[in-house]
Design an enzyme around this catalytic site. Structure first.
Site, mmCIF file in Angstrom:
data_model
loop_
_atom_site.group_PDB
_atom_site.id
_atom_site.type_symbol
_atom_site.label_atom_id
_atom_site.label_comp_id
_atom_site.label_asym_id
_atom_site.label_seq_id
_atom_site.Cartn_x
_atom_site.Cartn_y
_atom_site.Cartn_z
ATOM 1 N N SER A 100 0.881 -1.147 -0.039
ATOM 2 C CA SER A 100 0.039 -0.088 -0.096
ATOM 3 C C SER A 100 0.856 1.279 -0.102
ATOM 4 O O SER A 100 1.235 2.029 -0.962
ATOM 5 C CB SER A 100 -0.974 -0.240 1.291
ATOM 6 O OG SER A 100 -1.778 -1.040 1.087
ATOM 7 N N GLY A 101 1.620 1.345 1.293
ATOM 8 C CA GLY A 101 2.275 2.621 1.095
ATOM 9 C C GLY A 101 3.650 2.321 1.167
ATOM 10 O O GLY A 101 4.775 3.383 1.110
ATOM 11 N N CYS A 165 3.381 10.335 10.286
ATOM 12 C CA CYS A 165 3.876 10.257 9.255
ATOM 13 C C CYS A 165 2.825 10.203 7.999
ATOM 14 O O CYS A 165 2.306 9.398 7.807
ATOM 15 C CB CYS A 165 4.929 9.425 9.012
ATOM 16 S SG CYS A 165 5.839 9.373 7.359
ATOM 17 N N GLY A 169 0.855 4.087 4.415
ATOM 18 C CA GLY A 169 -0.248 3.608 3.654
ATOM 19 C C GLY A 169 -1.234 3.175 4.683
ATOM 20 O O GLY A 169 -0.779 2.525 5.607
ATOM 21 N N VAL A 170 -2.597 3.218 4.508
ATOM 22 C CA VAL A 170 -3.499 2.854 5.542
ATOM 23 C C VAL A 170 -3.760 1.136 5.296
ATOM 24 O O VAL A 170 -4.126 0.585 6.322
ATOM 25 C CB VAL A 170 -5.075 3.437 5.341
ATOM 26 C CG1 VAL A 170 -4.933 5.052 5.608
ATOM 27 C CG2 VAL A 170 -5.781 3.193 3.963
ATOM 28 N N TYR A 473 6.121 -1.860 13.768
ATOM 29 C CA TYR A 473 7.658 -1.577 13.745
ATOM 30 C C TYR A 473 8.213 -2.991 13.307
ATOM 31 O O TYR A 473 9.278 -3.321 14.073
ATOM 32 C CB TYR A 473 8.298 -0.934 15.055
ATOM 33 C CG TYR A 473 7.438 0.299 15.547
ATOM 34 C CD1 TYR A 473 6.793 0.960 14.551
ATOM 35 C CD2 TYR A 473 7.888 0.789 16.626
ATOM 36 C CE1 TYR A 473 6.485 2.234 15.114
ATOM 37 C CE2 TYR A 473 7.682 2.032 17.069
ATOM 38 C CZ TYR A 473 6.669 2.886 16.342
ATOM 39 O OH TYR A 473 6.393 4.066 16.870
#
Ligand code: FAD
Ligand code: NAG
Ligand code: NAG
Ligand code: NAG
Ligand code: NAG
Ligand code: NAG
Ligand code: NAG
Ligand code: NAG
Ligand code: NAG
Length: 537
Positions: A100-101, A165, A169-170, A473
């Site tokens: 996604s991101g 940030c 991406g969601v 993380y």
């Protein structure tokens, strides 16, 4: 030695699957009667392949010539394209990575040690805000910056609790939990999801009702990548006041930073739910009177308060007077401007457009990160050892962030979602180190080793049994599934750290949703039956 082994294994299996991927591309065009699907398929023969791949690589550590690359990238525009990608991958034994991101700390959305394709959701990012119900449908490829922007376009008194940030991406963020400056008031992003659309291993489209509450539970903190492709989330928007207050107070060691950090640990999780104060620690040059400069540690106490400065000052005088906050240190603004402020941008109305910019400035540096949870205050003397470590010469740019929990985070039960880090946690630590991407692999290894030593130093002071970690993380140091098998025993090592007792329920959900372990990666939830499951090749 280990990475070398992986590369050998990889290049061997590459040739084995070369024709699989041609068949796969054939299959895609066959499934879709829209001629446009070929415009969405990139192989290494397409000149734009590398720019499409690079665009969402947010950590250049995974962008070297030796990093395994996908055989095919597909950028779907709609549900049927995702379904075709899943159906064809399964049919032709292709391993799938969903992106996604692209912020995964270990690059798992675009790197694999077996031949693979990437489903990149960058083109599926529409956001539909409905003020009547205070909800929004957000497609997985949207960033959280885009979500904040689209909310603010319609109203200044609703917000959404997610990370700081904007380029994250969601798809990954919400399926991994998603904490941020509003979590003390409202919990995680995942705590505020009320429906979801996914494609499962059989290529079926499912919503909350048809997927059932177990699977709906699992994808809100258990990571989407083990269960299917998340297409969209329906999120609950939440009230924010028209005026919020922010401040950043920098204190270095000569300004009693150690004492203040130590003290902060006793108040951070107990403050009013409207008040969030985190600490960012890094080495800086302090210029003293004579103009000479000297290396010191700087602690930035950075805050978001959901209210005006008039209410904040007495609150601080009551609960954390040692910080010495004054009115002059504070800025009042709208909540949307505060998202810019906390992301390090100019916090003005004219700058709101940067929330739509998907280019992450941090992607210029390589990085390695790890997480910890702190359940009792770290003794003041122990911080001296941390400063020593941070002064070490080979350190690139080390940044530690202490993120307070408590309030709403402590009210939600550990089993409400797969994310278990609730009551009893004072704060979370993000340990991170950044370095120039041009550095050699020997130098990179040195930075990574430094990070591991710092993590070892923290051992006595952080959560134990398990030493808890935050899925978002991602850290492959805490354990991985072996490259060709996924076993319960192996996975439980890292699984218990991320999910505590929720790991077992995740395994049960996985067993029902994806019994053949099609959706897998180095840290995916194993199904029970596949204690020894071969890869698709
Ligand atoms: C600069 C920076 C700041 C951050 N700040 C925060 C923060 O404030 N709070 C916080 O909680 N986290 C934070 N993170 C971590 C971030 O939330 C995670 O890295 C998150 O997983 C990133 O999501 P993504 O979609 O950008 O990443 P991706 O790399 O695209 O995906 C991450 C993982 O999710 C899977 N995935 C992605 N999309 C889908 C989908 N649609 N369906 C199924 N699986 C999917 C991927 O396969 C991969 O395993 C930060 C990370 C960075 C780099
Ligand atoms: C495929 O064709 C059918 C019938 O012509 C049409 O209804 C459908 O929308 C098409 N699908 C795509 C993805 O174009
Ligand atoms: C990639 O190349 C193939 C073969 O030439 C072509 O059919 C396809 O449209 C190209 N993809 C894109 C995105 O241009
Ligand atoms: C993508 O990144 C790689 C590695 O940094 C680089 O070699 C390549 O030129 C980049 N491709 C494009 C199109 O920028
Ligand atoms: C994929 O398979 C599912 C059923 O398993 C089917 O409903 C769907 O139509 C298929 N879609 C495509 C595009 O192949
Ligand atoms: C640091 O703390 C000491 C004692 O607690 C105090 O006397 C001193 O003024 C403080 N220094 C600064 C720069 O705040
Ligand atoms: C401090 O300044 C020196 C000399 O200007 C520079 O080399 C060093 O990188 C700086 N360190 C930090 C942490 O900014
Ligand atoms: C987007 O952000 C990047 C990185 O901060 C910056 O270089 C670029 O100029 C920005 N693009 C636009 C259109 O503002
Ligand atoms: C996994 O890989 C190892 C090392 O290559 C090999 O010895 C083992 O047989 C493989 N197991 C399976 C289940 O394929």
């Amino acid at each position: 030695m280990f990475p070398f082994f992986i590369v050998l294994l990889f290049s061997f299996s590459w040739s084995v699957s070369a024709h699989n991927h041609e068949d796969f591309v054939q299959c895609l065009s066959h499934y879709s009667n829209s001629s446009s699907i070929s415009q969405l398929i990139y192989t290494q023969a397409n000149s734009s392949y590398s720019s499409v791949l690079n665009f969402s690589i947010q950590n250049p550590r995974f962008s070297s010539p030796s990093t395994p690359k996908p055989l095919v990238i597909i950028t779907p525009l709609q549900l049927s394209h995702v379904q075709a990608a899943i159906n064809c991958s399964r049919q032709h034994g292709m391993q799938v990575r969903v992106r996604s991101g692209g912020h995964d700390f270990e690059g798992l959305s675009y790197v694999s040690d077996v031949p693979f394709i990437v489903i990149d959701l960058i083109e599926m990012r529409s956001i539909n805000v409905d003020l009547e119900t205070s909800t929004a449908w957000v497609e997985a490829g949207a960033t959280i910056g885009e979500v904040y922007y689209r909310i603010a376009e319609k109203t200044r008194t609703l917000g959404f609790p997610a990370g700081a940030c904007p380029t994250v991406g969601v798809g990954g963020h919400i399926s991994g939990g998603g904490d941020g400056p509003l979590h003390r008031k409202y919990g995680l992003a995942a705590d505020n999801v009320i429906d979801a659309h996914i494609v499962d291993v059989q290529g079926r489209f499912l919503d909350r009702e048809s997927m059932g509450e177990d699977l709906f539970w699992a994808i809100r903190g258990g990571g989407g990548a083990s269960f299917g492709v998340v297409l969209a989330w329906k999120i609950q928007l939440l009230p924010v006041p028209s005026t919020v207050t922010v401040f950043t107070l920098n204190k270095n060691l000569e300004q009693n930073a150690t004492k203040l950090i130590h003290r902060w640990q006793y108040v951070a999780d107990k403050l009013d739910e409207d008040l969030f104060i985190m600490i960012i620690l890094q080495t800086v040059n302090s210029s003293s009177e004579g103009g000479s400069s000297k290396i010191t540690i700087q602690a930035s106490f950075q805050s978001l308060f959901l209210g005006g400065v008039d209410r904040l000052i007495p609150l601080m005088e009551n609960s954390f007077p040692e910080l010495g906050l004054t009115r002059e240190d504070c800025l009042e603004m709208s909540w949307i401007e505060s998202t810019l402020y906390l992301a390090g941008f100019p916090s003005e109305e004219e700058s709101l457009g940067v929330l739509l910019n998907r280019t992450f400035s941090g992607a210029l540096l390589s990085s390695k990160a790890k997480s910890d949870y702190v359940r009792k205050p770290i003794p003041e003397a122990a911080f001296e050892g941390i400063w020593e470590k941070m002064y070490e010469e080979e350190v690139g740019r080390a940044i530690l962030i202490f993120i307070p929990y408590g309030a709403r985070m402590a009210d939600i039960s550990e089993s409400e979602t797969p994310f278990p880090h609730r009551a009893g946690n004072i704060y979370k630590i993000l340990h991170s180190i950044y370095w120039e991407k041009e550095q050699s692999s020997v130098e990179s290894q040195r930075h990574i080793s430094w990070m591991r030593e710092l993590y070892a130093y923290f051992t006595p002071y952080v959560s134990k049994n398990p030493r808890a970690a935050y899925l978002n993380y991602r850290d492959l140091d805490i354990g991985v599934n072996r490259n060709n098998i996924t076993s319960y025993t192996q996975s439980s090592i890292w699984g218990i750290k991320y999910f505590k007792n929720n790991f077992n329920r995740l395994v049960h959900v996985k067993t029902r949703a994806d019994p053949t372990n099609f959706f897998r990666n180095e840290q995916s939830i194993p199904p029970l039956s596949s204690s020894v499951k071969k890869t698709g090749n």
